[in-house]
Design an enzyme around this catalytic site. Structure first.
Site, mmCIF file in Angstrom:
data_model
loop_
_atom_site.group_PDB
_atom_site.id
_atom_site.type_symbol
_atom_site.label_atom_id
_atom_site.label_comp_id
_atom_site.label_asym_id
_atom_site.label_seq_id
_atom_site.Cartn_x
_atom_site.Cartn_y
_atom_site.Cartn_z
ATOM 1 N N HIS A 125 0.831 -6.140 -7.407
ATOM 2 C CA HIS A 125 -0.543 -5.973 -6.932
ATOM 3 C C HIS A 125 -1.467 -5.625 -8.092
ATOM 4 O O HIS A 125 -1.028 -5.361 -9.207
ATOM 5 C CB HIS A 125 -0.615 -4.907 -5.830
ATOM 6 C CG HIS A 125 -0.157 -3.540 -6.246
ATOM 7 N ND1 HIS A 125 -0.941 -2.671 -6.972
ATOM 8 C CD2 HIS A 125 1.016 -2.883 -6.023
ATOM 9 C CE1 HIS A 125 -0.288 -1.551 -7.171
ATOM 10 N NE2 HIS A 125 0.914 -1.649 -6.617
ATOM 11 N N ASP A 176 -7.797 -0.954 29.773
ATOM 12 C CA ASP A 176 -9.211 -0.570 29.670
ATOM 13 C C ASP A 176 -9.405 0.609 28.719
ATOM 14 O O ASP A 176 -10.423 1.300 28.774
ATOM 15 C CB ASP A 176 -9.782 -0.225 31.047
ATOM 16 C CG ASP A 176 -9.046 0.939 31.709
ATOM 17 O OD1 ASP A 176 -7.967 1.327 31.187
ATOM 18 O OD2 ASP A 176 -9.526 1.448 32.733
ATOM 19 N N HIS A 229 -9.160 -0.997 -6.670
ATOM 20 C CA HIS A 229 -10.180 -1.630 -5.844
ATOM 21 C C HIS A 229 -11.370 -0.686 -5.746
ATOM 22 O O HIS A 229 -11.276 0.510 -6.019
ATOM 23 C CB HIS A 229 -9.624 -1.943 -4.446
ATOM 24 C CG HIS A 229 -9.001 -0.758 -3.759
ATOM 25 N ND1 HIS A 229 -9.748 0.230 -3.136
ATOM 26 C CD2 HIS A 229 -7.693 -0.383 -3.617
ATOM 27 C CE1 HIS A 229 -8.934 1.138 -2.625
ATOM 28 N NE2 HIS A 229 -7.684 0.802 -2.916
ATOM 29 N N HIS A 265 -11.167 -0.347 0.950
ATOM 30 C CA HIS A 265 -11.292 -1.482 0.035
ATOM 31 C C HIS A 265 -12.756 -1.898 0.118
ATOM 32 O O HIS A 265 -13.133 -2.770 0.897
ATOM 33 C CB HIS A 265 -10.363 -2.616 0.435
ATOM 34 C CG HIS A 265 -8.920 -2.314 0.162
ATOM 35 N ND1 HIS A 265 -7.931 -3.261 0.235
ATOM 36 C CD2 HIS A 265 -8.296 -1.174 -0.201
ATOM 37 C CE1 HIS A 265 -6.761 -2.724 -0.056
ATOM 38 N NE2 HIS A 265 -6.962 -1.444 -0.324
ATOM 39 N N TYR A 299 8.156 -1.332 -8.144
ATOM 40 C CA TYR A 299 8.887 -1.453 -6.882
ATOM 41 C C TYR A 299 10.128 -2.289 -7.165
ATOM 42 O O TYR A 299 10.047 -3.511 -7.303
ATOM 43 C CB TYR A 299 7.995 -2.113 -5.825
ATOM 44 C CG TYR A 299 6.605 -1.521 -5.805
ATOM 45 C CD1 TYR A 299 6.313 -0.374 -5.066
ATOM 46 C CD2 TYR A 299 5.591 -2.073 -6.588
ATOM 47 C CE1 TYR A 299 5.041 0.185 -5.086
ATOM 48 C CE2 TYR A 299 4.326 -1.527 -6.606
ATOM 49 C CZ TYR A 299 4.056 -0.390 -5.859
ATOM 50 O OH TYR A 299 2.790 0.168 -5.896
ATOM 51 N N GLU A 304 -1.918 6.949 -7.723
ATOM 52 C CA GLU A 304 -3.278 6.449 -7.482
ATOM 53 C C GLU A 304 -4.287 7.597 -7.485
ATOM 54 O O GLU A 304 -4.093 8.607 -6.817
ATOM 55 C CB GLU A 304 -3.332 5.737 -6.129
ATOM 56 C CG GLU A 304 -4.720 5.277 -5.720
ATOM 57 C CD GLU A 304 -4.711 4.647 -4.343
ATOM 58 O OE1 GLU A 304 -5.650 3.880 -4.033
ATOM 59 O OE2 GLU A 304 -3.774 4.924 -3.551
ATOM 60 N N ARG A 345 4.288 4.688 -6.977
ATOM 61 C CA ARG A 345 2.873 4.367 -7.211
ATOM 62 C C ARG A 345 2.124 5.682 -7.436
ATOM 63 O O ARG A 345 2.419 6.687 -6.790
ATOM 64 C CB ARG A 345 2.272 3.608 -6.029
ATOM 65 C CG ARG A 345 0.836 3.176 -6.246
ATOM 66 C CD ARG A 345 0.385 2.117 -5.230
ATOM 67 N NE ARG A 345 0.392 2.559 -3.850
ATOM 68 C CZ ARG A 345 1.292 2.168 -2.947
ATOM 69 N NH1 ARG A 345 2.275 1.337 -3.301
ATOM 70 N NH2 ARG A 345 1.243 2.598 -1.703
ATOM 71 N N ASP A 383 0.885 7.502 0.363
ATOM 72 C CA ASP A 383 -0.423 6.895 0.120
ATOM 73 C C ASP A 383 -1.286 7.261 1.322
ATOM 74 O O ASP A 383 -1.119 6.699 2.409
ATOM 75 C CB ASP A 383 -0.266 5.377 -0.019
ATOM 76 C CG ASP A 383 -1.564 4.675 -0.411
ATOM 77 O OD1 ASP A 383 -2.640 5.258 -0.207
ATOM 78 O OD2 ASP A 383 -1.495 3.534 -0.903
ATOM 79 N N GLU A 398 -4.312 2.498 -9.613
ATOM 80 C CA GLU A 398 -3.050 2.720 -8.896
ATOM 81 C C GLU A 398 -1.942 1.757 -9.302
ATOM 82 O O GLU A 398 -1.481 0.949 -8.491
ATOM 83 C CB GLU A 398 -3.287 2.612 -7.391
ATOM 84 C CG GLU A 398 -4.056 1.364 -6.960
ATOM 85 C CD GLU A 398 -4.196 1.270 -5.449
ATOM 86 O OE1 GLU A 398 -3.176 1.367 -4.753
ATOM 87 O OE2 GLU A 398 -5.329 1.098 -4.982
ATOM 88 N N HIS A 407 2.806 -1.930 2.196
ATOM 89 C CA HIS A 407 2.016 -1.444 3.319
ATOM 90 C C HIS A 407 2.923 -0.897 4.420
ATOM 91 O O HIS A 407 2.677 -1.112 5.607
ATOM 92 C CB HIS A 407 1.117 -2.560 3.861
ATOM 93 C CG HIS A 407 0.020 -2.940 2.917
ATOM 94 N ND1 HIS A 407 -0.720 -4.089 3.052
ATOM 95 C CD2 HIS A 407 -0.462 -2.325 1.809
ATOM 96 C CE1 HIS A 407 -1.613 -4.159 2.069
ATOM 97 N NE2 HIS A 407 -1.468 -3.097 1.306
ATOM 98 N N ASP A 439 -8.543 8.104 -1.175
ATOM 99 C CA ASP A 439 -7.409 7.184 -1.245
ATOM 100 C C ASP A 439 -6.525 7.620 -2.413
ATOM 101 O O ASP A 439 -6.839 7.357 -3.569
ATOM 102 C CB ASP A 439 -7.917 5.757 -1.440
ATOM 103 C CG ASP A 439 -6.800 4.721 -1.381
ATOM 104 O OD1 ASP A 439 -5.641 5.098 -1.163
ATOM 105 O OD2 ASP A 439 -7.106 3.528 -1.565
#
Length: 435
Positions: A345, A33, A349, A356, A383, A409, A407, A254, A379, A237, A266
């Site tokens: 990728h 709950d 975005h 996003h 990899y 960004e 990366r 990130d 970004e 991710h 971001d």
């Protein structure tokens, strides 16, 4: 609340003769709950600024007396003891500008009356299971009566194209909030780099970042913070954030904050855990940085997001050919997408109330051109791992490159002058990444 009133006026005008039904988000069960912290639906928030669950907003251009109606949970002292103060129907009118407000329990009874006379109904099907049957029932009743009355809503349409086109182009007040989210997020990245050292757990660095978000008045992280040391950075991710940072590895972070009114930052930065790049790390970092700077420089009114992406891709491909990680001509590799095992990728975005954020990238065959007020991330990354097969005709990856994930960004607003990097306070030069 004048800002929300102006947004509603634009939305109502573009609805034409259709009535829109926009539900708020419900509470979501975490376990047993216990519920997740409430997060308002972004479309609902954009038009109302009302931050309680389960409410339903009606936008009725055919009703001059009541163009904006809210259904909300009423005041209830017992419920408020457990869950906090409610605005109630009076507050919905006095504080949030509704022409009329009703208890949520009356939605089923009153909805058909409010939709009567609309030329169409704008509602997002498949996303609001508690409200959708009520909308469909009200519409069905209109259709059943149409042979006698001679009128009914002609169709059910999605409000998303109108609403998301409005959200894509940020107003001055939104740009200021995104600038604030960028400021807090950039400060957190700078703090994280200062404390990082071999032997720390990724989660300890995450704690420094998210503590700063909260100390600065943000709601918290805008998304699951990625704090990825070494080969973990090759998982796009990655959110486990539970590995020990090793001497000689890079750390990819990130992370961005979400403000009280849901505007987000971001940012991604990558730097050596021990403060010094290896030769291979330095080569790849310099390449990603060059690609990112080339892509940022491309951002301007009239340019497309596709052009921004290709600017980064061409720099990456040319550099990877020079390093022996790719072979062939730049044009050939780009056309065949033969770099996808190293960069899989897109380069960015939209950014806004959602990380996003909403808004089309293409209208049919035509990419959307950037306009002042649009905000996007830039970004690119690399990899290098064994996770994806090397395309036929491309060289095998030498061991010395494997396990490097990078990366970089930034959040970039399109302006009349070209662009404005909102996250420039988060450093990214080669010199700044070393100590």
């Amino acid at each position: 609340m004048e800002i929300y009133a102006e947004r509603r006026a634009r939305f109502l005008q573009q609805l034409g003769g259709a009535a829109a039904v926009i539900p708020a988000a419900p509470l979501v069960t975490h376990h047993a709950d216990c519920e997740y912290p409430f997060r308002q639906d972004s479309d609902f928030w954009y038009l109302t600024g009302f931050d309680e669950p389960d409410a339903v907003a009606l936008f009725l251009p055919h009703r001059e007396d009541a163009p904006f109606v809210l259904f909300v949970h009423p005041k209830d002292p017992t419920a408020e003891v457990w869950h906090g103060v409610r605005c109630g129907t009076e507050g919905a009118v006095e504080r949030f500008g509704a022409a009329v407000a009703h208890p949520l329990a009356e939605l089923a009874e009153r909805l058909p009356h409010y939709l009567e006379g609309a030329e169409g109904i704008a509602f997002r099907v498949g996303r609001h299971p508690a409200v959708e049957p009520l909308v469909l029932k009200a519409w069905a009743q209109q259709l059943d009566r149409a042979p006698r009355r001679g009128s009914a809503a002609l169709g059910l349409v999605a409000p998303c194209p109108i609403l998301h086109a409005l959200r894509l182009r940020k107003g001055p007040e939104e740009l200021e909030r995104l600038r604030e989210a960028a400021r807090i997020s950039a400060e957190a990245h700078e703090l994280a780099r200062q404390v990082t050292r071999p032997g720390l757990n990724e989660r300890q660095v995450q704690a420094v970042i998210e503590q700063h978000f909260l100390e600065q008045g943000a709601r918290g992280p805008a998304y699951g913070s990625i704090v990825a040391g070494g080969d973990n950075a090759c998982v796009l991710h990655y959110t486990a954030n539970n590995a020990r940072l090793r001497d000689g590895d890079l750390l990819l972070i990130d992370a961005g904050c979400s403000l009280s009114d849901y505007y987000n930052g971001d940012i991604t930065r990558t730097f050596p855990v021990n403060g010094r790049f290896s030769a291979e790390q330095r080569e790849l970092y310099a390449l990603v940085l060059a690609a990112q700077e080339a892509a940022v420089a491309t951002v301007a009114p009239g340019v497309t997001a596709e052009a921004v992406h290709l600017a980064a891709v061409r720099v990456l491909v040319e550099g990877l050919i020079g390093l022996g990680l790719l072979s062939g001509s730049v044009d050939g590799v780009v056309e065949q997408v033969a770099y996808r095992h190293l960069y899989m990728h897109r380069t960015g975005h939209w950014l806004g109330l959602d990380v996003h954020d909403v808004g089309a990238y293409r209208l049919g065959e035509h990419p959307v051109e950037l306009e002042p007020g649009m905000v996007l991330t830039v970004e690119p990354g690399l990899y290098v791992s064994d996770r994806l097969p090397v395309p036929e005709g491309q060289p095998a990856i030498e061991e010395r490159w494997k396990g490097i994930g990078i990366r970089i960004e930034d959040d970039v607003a399109v302006s009349d002058r070209g662009h404005d990097v909102l996250t420039a306070a988060a450093l990214k030069s080669l010199a700044a990444m070393e100590r």
